[in-house]
Design a protein around this motif. Structure first.
Motif, PDB file in Angstrom:
ATOM      1  N   UNK A  40     -25.258  33.973 -41.419  1.00  0.00           N
ATOM      2  CA  UNK A  40     -25.295  34.105 -42.874  1.00  0.00           C
ATOM      3  C   UNK A  40     -24.084  33.430 -43.514  1.00  0.00           C
ATOM      4  N   UNK A  41     -22.909  33.597 -42.900  1.00  0.00           N
ATOM      5  CA  UNK A  41     -21.697  32.959 -43.429  1.00  0.00           C
ATOM      6  C   UNK A  41     -21.829  31.441 -43.403  1.00  0.00           C
ATOM      7  N   UNK A  42     -22.361  30.929 -42.299  1.00  0.00           N
ATOM      8  CA  UNK A  42     -22.575  29.483 -42.194  1.00  0.00           C
ATOM      9  C   UNK A  42     -23.530  29.002 -43.274  1.00  0.00           C
ATOM     10  N   UNK A  43     -24.617  29.740 -43.452  1.00  0.00           N
ATOM     11  CA  UNK A  43     -25.641  29.382 -44.432  1.00  0.00           C
ATOM     12  C   UNK A  43     -25.072  29.363 -45.851  1.00  0.00           C
ATOM     13  N   UNK A  44     -24.335  30.405 -46.205  1.00  0.00           N
ATOM     14  CA  UNK A  44     -23.838  30.526 -47.576  1.00  0.00           C
ATOM     15  C   UNK A  44     -22.716  29.544 -47.882  1.00  0.00           C
ATOM     16  N   UNK A  45     -22.110  28.985 -46.860  1.00  0.00           N
ATOM     17  CA  UNK A  45     -21.034  28.022 -47.084  1.00  0.00           C
ATOM     18  C   UNK A  45     -21.561  26.607 -47.297  1.00  0.00           C
ATOM     19  N   UNK A  46     -22.871  26.418 -47.108  1.00  0.00           N
ATOM     20  CA  UNK A  46     -23.486  25.091 -47.193  1.00  0.00           C
ATOM     21  C   UNK A  46     -24.519  25.026 -48.310  1.00  0.00           C
ATOM     22  N   UNK A  47     -24.885  23.815 -48.679  1.00  0.00           N
ATOM     23  CA  UNK A  47     -26.068  23.635 -49.513  1.00  0.00           C
ATOM     24  C   UNK A  47     -27.285  23.874 -48.624  1.00  0.00           C
ATOM     25  N   UNK A  48     -28.438  24.109 -49.243  1.00  0.00           N
ATOM     26  CA  UNK A  48     -29.666  24.329 -48.478  1.00  0.00           C
ATOM     27  C   UNK A  48     -30.004  23.098 -47.640  1.00  0.00           C
ATOM     28  N   UNK A  49     -29.784  21.925 -48.210  1.00  0.00           N
ATOM     29  CA  UNK A  49     -30.051  20.680 -47.468  1.00  0.00           C
ATOM     30  C   UNK A  49     -29.139  20.584 -46.246  1.00  0.00           C
ATOM     31  N   UNK A  50     -27.839  20.844 -46.440  1.00  0.00           N
ATOM     32  CA  UNK A  50     -26.889  20.720 -45.335  1.00  0.00           C
ATOM     33  C   UNK A  50     -27.194  21.715 -44.223  1.00  0.00           C
ATOM     34  N   UNK A  51     -27.545  22.948 -44.614  1.00  0.00           N
ATOM     35  CA  UNK A  51     -27.875  23.946 -43.604  1.00  0.00           C
ATOM     36  C   UNK A  51     -29.133  23.548 -42.849  1.00  0.00           C
ATOM     37  N   UNK A  52     -30.139  23.079 -43.565  1.00  0.00           N
ATOM     38  CA  UNK A  52     -31.394  22.689 -42.923  1.00  0.00           C
ATOM     39  C   UNK A  52     -31.168  21.552 -41.923  1.00  0.00           C
ATOM     40  N   UNK A  53     -30.324  20.610 -42.300  1.00  0.00           N
ATOM     41  CA  UNK A  53     -29.978  19.498 -41.402  1.00  0.00           C
ATOM     42  C   UNK A  53     -29.228  20.026 -40.170  1.00  0.00           C
ATOM     43  N   UNK A  54     -28.259  20.905 -40.422  1.00  0.00           N
ATOM     44  CA  UNK A  54     -27.483  21.505 -39.337  1.00  0.00           C
ATOM     45  C   UNK A  54     -28.393  22.264 -38.367  1.00  0.00           C
ATOM     46  N   UNK A  55     -29.300  23.072 -38.909  1.00  0.00           N
ATOM     47  CA  UNK A  55     -30.178  23.899 -38.078  1.00  0.00           C
ATOM     48  C   UNK A  55     -31.144  23.038 -37.277  1.00  0.00           C
ATOM     49  N   UNK A  56     -31.689  22.023 -37.916  1.00  0.00           N
ATOM     50  CA  UNK A  56     -32.631  21.125 -37.235  1.00  0.00           C
ATOM     51  C   UNK A  56     -31.949  20.440 -36.051  1.00  0.00           C
ATOM     52  N   UNK A  57     -30.736  19.944 -36.292  1.00  0.00           N
ATOM     53  CA  UNK A  57     -30.036  19.201 -35.247  1.00  0.00           C
ATOM     54  C   UNK A  57     -29.557  20.117 -34.126  1.00  0.00           C
ATOM     55  N   UNK A  58     -29.065  21.298 -34.472  1.00  0.00           N
ATOM     56  CA  UNK A  58     -28.538  22.204 -33.453  1.00  0.00           C
ATOM     57  C   UNK A  58     -29.627  22.700 -32.517  1.00  0.00           C
ATOM     58  N   UNK A  68     -37.995  22.602 -43.559  1.00  0.00           N
ATOM     59  CA  UNK A  68     -37.100  23.738 -43.344  1.00  0.00           C
ATOM     60  C   UNK A  68     -36.637  24.300 -44.684  1.00  0.00           C
ATOM     61  N   UNK A  69     -36.258  23.421 -45.582  1.00  0.00           N
ATOM     62  CA  UNK A  69     -35.841  23.851 -46.919  1.00  0.00           C
ATOM     63  C   UNK A  69     -36.965  24.600 -47.623  1.00  0.00           C
ATOM     64  N   UNK A  70     -38.161  24.061 -47.523  1.00  0.00           N
ATOM     65  CA  UNK A  70     -39.307  24.682 -48.190  1.00  0.00           C
ATOM     66  C   UNK A  70     -39.612  26.059 -47.608  1.00  0.00           C
ATOM     67  N   UNK A  71     -39.467  26.200 -46.291  1.00  0.00           N
ATOM     68  CA  UNK A  71     -39.769  27.486 -45.667  1.00  0.00           C
ATOM     69  C   UNK A  71     -38.738  28.549 -46.073  1.00  0.00           C
ATOM     70  N   UNK A  72     -37.475  28.152 -46.144  1.00  0.00           N
ATOM     71  CA  UNK A  72     -36.449  29.108 -46.585  1.00  0.00           C
ATOM     72  C   UNK A  72     -36.682  29.479 -48.047  1.00  0.00           C
ATOM     73  N   UNK A  73     -37.020  28.494 -48.857  1.00  0.00           N
ATOM     74  CA  UNK A  73     -37.350  28.787 -50.265  1.00  0.00           C
ATOM     75  C   UNK A  73     -38.533  29.744 -50.369  1.00  0.00           C
TER      76      UNK A  73
END
Length: 224
Positions: A40-58, A68-73
């Protein structure tokens, strides 16, 4: 006199941050991924785009960043429509500002269609004539662009514009540009409160009759 007030949405106008904290965890579980520590801390420190990119790559997801952005929305859309309400005292504050003919705008990282849904659901939509998102300006709130865009829309000087925020990043960036900043307490951002107090021009634990009267005096004060 104050001519414009710019409000953050989540944690400032509406009581939604606890749901945003849970959104990446729910998304992880949907993908059969054990949520990482402090996700949650990681998520809230990023934009939705940045988090989605981070999550996809990790996690090497086949999903696109957009999906990913659409699903979180979509996770948050349910909460905005069903669960999320206006924070205590904010309706009274908004009504006072509207009565004083202060232009009202929202500056947020949340996608605009979600903002519109929660404003309509809560009845705040009749007060806000302009919404600007970080996605639209291409910068997070560590940059003042989203606040500048709101004030510029109304052609109002920054030093006659209030910025209401519950996190320090926006307070610090907008203050550097000459906006008058008001920090607000929100439980999910409790660890940032000392930084907010130090950064904001004014700080309130809650929006009650005394704090609204104080802001009303500020609004009417000559700033020339």
């Amino acid at each position: 006199m104050i001519k414009c007030a710019i409000f953050d949405l989540d944690g400032t106008l509406v009581d939604s941050m606890s749901y945003w904290e849970k959104a990446p965890i729910e998304f992880s579980l949907r993908k059969n991924i054990e949520p990482e520590e402090k996700l949650s801390d990681t998520f809230l420190s990023m934009s939705l785009f940045s988090f989605s990119k981070y999550f996809k790559e990790k996690y090497h997801l086949e999903d696109t960043i957009d999906s990913i952005m659409s699903e979180i929305d979509s996770i948050m859309e349910v909460h905005y429509v069903r669960d999320i309400n206006v924070k205590k005292g904010m309706f009274d504050l908004i009504e006072m500002l509207d009565k004083e003919n202060v232009k009202l705008a929202i500056a947020t990282q949340t996608d605009k269609y979600l903002v519109e849904k929660v404003l309509k659901k809560t009845g705040l939509d009749k007060y806000f004539s302009f919404i600007l998102t970080c996605g639209e300006v291409g910068e997070a709130k560590s940059s003042p662009l989203v606040y500048e865009g709101c004030a510029n829309h109304f052609n109002i000087p920054y030093n006659k514009t209030l910025v209401f925020e519950d996190l320090p990043y926006g307070i610090e960036s907008s203050k550097k540009k000459g906006f008058i900043t008001i920090g607000l307490f929100d439980v999910p951002s409790i660890k940032h409160q000392e930084r907010i107090k130090e950064s904001a021009d004014y700080y309130f634990l809650e929006m009650n009759s005394d704090s609204i009267k104080f802001i009303e005096k500020l609004v009417k004060k000559s700033l020339d």
